[in-house]
Design an enzyme around this catalytic site. Structure first.
Site, mmCIF file in Angstrom:
data_model
loop_
_atom_site.group_PDB
_atom_site.id
_atom_site.type_symbol
_atom_site.label_atom_id
_atom_site.label_comp_id
_atom_site.label_asym_id
_atom_site.label_seq_id
_atom_site.Cartn_x
_atom_site.Cartn_y
_atom_site.Cartn_z
ATOM 1 N N HIS A 1 -3.402 4.426 4.960
ATOM 2 C CA HIS A 1 -4.608 3.597 4.840
ATOM 3 C C HIS A 1 -5.748 4.375 4.183
ATOM 4 O O HIS A 1 -6.437 3.877 3.305
ATOM 5 C CB HIS A 1 -5.040 3.104 6.224
ATOM 6 C CG HIS A 1 -6.360 2.400 6.220
ATOM 7 N ND1 HIS A 1 -6.522 1.131 5.722
ATOM 8 C CD2 HIS A 1 -7.595 2.812 6.613
ATOM 9 C CE1 HIS A 1 -7.806 0.781 5.827
ATOM 10 N NE2 HIS A 1 -8.467 1.784 6.359
ATOM 11 N N TYR B 1 3.551 4.413 12.076
ATOM 12 C CA TYR B 1 3.788 2.969 12.229
ATOM 13 C C TYR B 1 4.697 2.362 11.148
ATOM 14 O O TYR B 1 4.951 1.168 11.147
ATOM 15 C CB TYR B 1 2.455 2.194 12.282
ATOM 16 C CG TYR B 1 1.537 2.455 11.100
ATOM 17 C CD1 TYR B 1 1.680 1.758 9.915
ATOM 18 C CD2 TYR B 1 0.518 3.410 11.182
ATOM 19 C CE1 TYR B 1 0.842 2.000 8.835
ATOM 20 C CE2 TYR B 1 -0.326 3.659 10.108
ATOM 21 C CZ TYR B 1 -0.157 2.952 8.930
ATOM 22 O OH TYR B 1 -0.990 3.198 7.866
ATOM 23 N N ARG C 1 0.859 -1.193 0.000
ATOM 24 C CA ARG C 1 0.000 0.000 0.000
ATOM 25 C C ARG C 1 0.893 1.239 0.000
ATOM 26 O O ARG C 1 1.582 1.499 0.984
ATOM 27 C CB ARG C 1 -0.886 -0.025 1.256
ATOM 28 C CG ARG C 1 -2.044 0.932 1.222
ATOM 29 C CD ARG C 1 -2.723 1.000 2.586
ATOM 30 N NE ARG C 1 -1.900 1.751 3.503
ATOM 31 C CZ ARG C 1 -1.772 1.508 4.807
ATOM 32 N NH1 ARG C 1 -2.400 0.509 5.370
ATOM 33 N NH2 ARG C 1 -1.010 2.269 5.564
HETATM 34 C C1 LIG Z 1 -15.642 -5.854 10.508
HETATM 35 C C2 LIG Z 1 -14.796 -4.627 10.453
HETATM 36 N N1 LIG Z 1 -13.802 -4.454 11.359
HETATM 37 C C3 LIG Z 1 -13.026 -3.359 11.297
HETATM 38 C C4 LIG Z 1 -13.242 -2.406 10.341
HETATM 39 C C5 LIG Z 1 -12.343 -1.182 10.263
HETATM 40 N N2 LIG Z 1 -11.411 -1.354 9.175
HETATM 41 C C6 LIG Z 1 -11.634 -0.826 7.960
HETATM 42 S S1 LIG Z 1 -10.429 -1.205 6.867
HETATM 43 C C7 LIG Z 1 -9.577 -2.083 8.022
HETATM 44 C C8 LIG Z 1 -8.261 -2.738 7.674
HETATM 45 C C9 LIG Z 1 -8.392 -3.804 6.666
HETATM 46 O O1 LIG Z 1 -7.108 -4.238 6.286
HETATM 47 P P1 LIG Z 1 -6.930 -5.196 5.066
HETATM 48 O O2 LIG Z 1 -8.004 -6.212 5.065
HETATM 49 O O3 LIG Z 1 -5.545 -5.677 5.049
HETATM 50 O O4 LIG Z 1 -7.252 -4.240 3.826
HETATM 51 P P2 LIG Z 1 -6.415 -2.969 3.325
HETATM 52 O O5 LIG Z 1 -7.110 -1.750 3.894
HETATM 53 O O6 LIG Z 1 -5.012 -3.111 3.800
HETATM 54 O O7 LIG Z 1 -6.503 -2.988 1.850
HETATM 55 C C10 LIG Z 1 -10.236 -2.076 9.240
HETATM 56 C C11 LIG Z 1 -9.731 -2.722 10.458
HETATM 57 C C12 LIG Z 1 -14.289 -2.615 9.426
HETATM 58 N N3 LIG Z 1 -14.557 -1.755 8.443
HETATM 59 N N4 LIG Z 1 -15.043 -3.732 9.487
#
Ligand SMILES: Cc1ncc(C[n+]2csc(CCOP(=O)(O)OP(=O)(O)O)c2C)c(N)n1
Ligand SMILES: [Mg+2]
Length: 330
Positions: free
Chosen positions: A252, A261, A248
């Site tokens: 985020h 981080y 990425r």
């Molecule tokens: C069930 C749930 N838990 C937490 C969140 C908050 N949240 C949104 S994106 C994210 C991180 C997801 O990381 P990843 O699956 O690796 O996807 P990336 O954003 O890195 O593409 C989190 C914890 C959410 N939207 N839904």
């Protein structure tokens, strides 16, 4: 990169150039969104930067007239390939009434467009996975030959929804392609703290399906893996888990400070593998792209992005009276 790898995959020079154009358009739309956010014009951005090769490589391997896609919030490259336009993405960024995804009601990244079989997702991560499995089951019961393609992050592959969906699809041999876009972080949590196994694809065996890990910066490797998965699904042999590994390149979201981080050195290192550069170089080495064509392509794309921005900025918001449309009560 090895010469003419795309030919071995049955991809013409025109096709790979088209792939590159969509990757570049995704990147330029995303970059514009950040500028608009930082200048106070749009409220939120969640980026595709660093994942365009995986997204476009995968989407090109699908049947764009027939297959269903259930993307996650970073998949600008997937939805552009499936027919959503730069203008429509900008309308979503500006939260305007004409936004096809939600009529300006949802955050950007909640893609949905019926005419292109882009199935709307919800904000809790991974809920799109069981939906993809359900649609594949419906297709199988109705004797249709489409596959469903769903994506999610590696952090999200820890959610129950992934495991339940994968298990059901494995048991019933459903034509689903599960594609995990491993970008090494789940917000601030690095990959080492997300998974005890080495690869997300290692999980496939538990659900009776093949699992492959491919270089997410290589659109041709992703194309190959997703094409094989789609062919397998259409032959009735069941689902496949594809993991694409990239990085990425942005925080985020526009509300995140990634320097709390990770280091700028780490990000700079990852940028040396950026597919916008490496795939561009591959096309040049194979005589498909040259400096003039590249300039022309960039100019055309910037024109598209500028027009989309102007249109969306000047478009009306949803009328207040429409507030309760699409809201249902039990
Ligand atoms: C069930 C749930 N838990 C937490 C969140 C908050 N949240 C949104 S994106 C994210 C991180 C997801 O990381 P990843 O699956 O690796 O996807 P990336 O954003 O890195 O593409 C989190 C914890 C959410 N939207 N839904
Ligand atoms: Mg991630």
């Amino acid at each position: 990169m090895v010469e003419n790898r795309h030919k071995e995959l049955g991809l013409s020079d025109e096709k790979v150039l088209e792939m590159y154009k969509v990757m570049l358009l995704s990147r330029r739309i995303d970059e514009r969104m950040w500028l608009l956010n930082r200048s106070g014009k749009i409220p939120f951005v969640v980026s595709c930067q660093g994942q365009e090769a995986a997204q476009v490589g995968a989407a090109f391997a699908l049947d764009r007239e027939n297959d269903y896609i259930l993307p996650y919030y970073r998949d600008v490259g997937v939805v552009l390939t499936f027919g959503m336009t730069a203008k429509e993405l900008m309308l979503s960024g500006f939260a305007k009434a004409e936004d096809p995804n939600s009529g300006g009601r949802q955050m950007p990244g909640h893609f949905g467009q019926k005419k292109n079989r882009i199935v709307t997702g919800s904000s809790p991560v991974t809920t799109q996975v069981p939906h993809a499995v359900g649609i594949a089951l419906a297709g199988k019961m109705e004797g249709k030959d489409f596959v469903t393609f769903t994506t999610f992050g590696e952090g999200s592959s820890n959610q129950g929804d992934f495991h339940e969906g994968a298990n059901f699809a494995g048991v019933h041999k459903l034509p689903v392609i599960f594609m995990c876009e491993n970008n090494k972080y789940a917000i601030s949590v690095p990959i080492e703290k997300q998974l005890a196994c080495e690869n997300v694809s290692d999980r496939a065996i538990g659900y009776g399906m093949p699992g492959v890990t491919v270089d997410g910066n290589d659109p041709l490797a992703v194309y190959r893996a997703v094409k094989e998965a789609a062919d397998r699904g259409r032959r009735g042999e069941g689902p496949t888990l594809v993991e694409t590994v990239s990085y990425r390149l942005t925080p985020h979201s526009s509300d995140d400070d990634d320097m709390s981080y990770r280091t700028s050195d780490e990000v700079a290192q990852a940028k040396t593998k950026d597919a916008i550069i490496t795939f561009g170089a591959y096309l040049k080495e194979n005589g498909i792209l040259n400096d003039d064509l590249e300039k022309q392509m960039n100019d055309d794309i910037m024109k598209t992005v500028n027009e989309a921005t102007d249109y969306a900025e000047n478009a009306p918001y949803a009328k207040a009276e429409s507030l309760l449309e699409y809201v249902y009560e039990k």
